[in-house]
Motif scaffolding. Structure first.
Motif: not given
Length: 97
Positions: A28-36, A41-43
């Protein structure tokens, strides 16, 4: 090979997003960083939180390679009279955006 999924709730979409994220090998942390966006929020999206901004959810689905399609057909929820059921509580769309 494409798979067809019925998305009938924010929770259904959340499950599909989790599967797609994990298939890409992202936390989730990696996706959040890549997605901005934030990890929180991802959670919330993955848990089907209903007040998440819908435009961002659609962008996230596209980002993860999910093609959302809608099939329009007769309602599966009919009362005996043939009229659509009004007993279900639908979300206030103004609160979703």
């Amino acid at each position: 090979m494409s798979q067809v999924h019925s998305i009938r709730s924010p929770q259904d979409l959340g499950v599909l997003l989790v599967q797609a994220r994990k298939k890409k090998g992202l936390s989730q942390r990696q996706l959040a960083k890549e997605f901005g966006v934030s990890q929180a929020w991802i959670s919330r999206v993955e848990q089907g939180y209903q007040k998440t901004w819908i435009g961002q959810v659609f962008r996230l689905a596209v980002y993860l390679g999910i093609d959302l399609t809608v099939e329009v057909g007769p309602s599966k929820e009919k009362e005996s009279s043939g009229a659509p059921s009004t007993s279900k509580n639908y979300p206030n769309l103004d609160q979703l955006v």
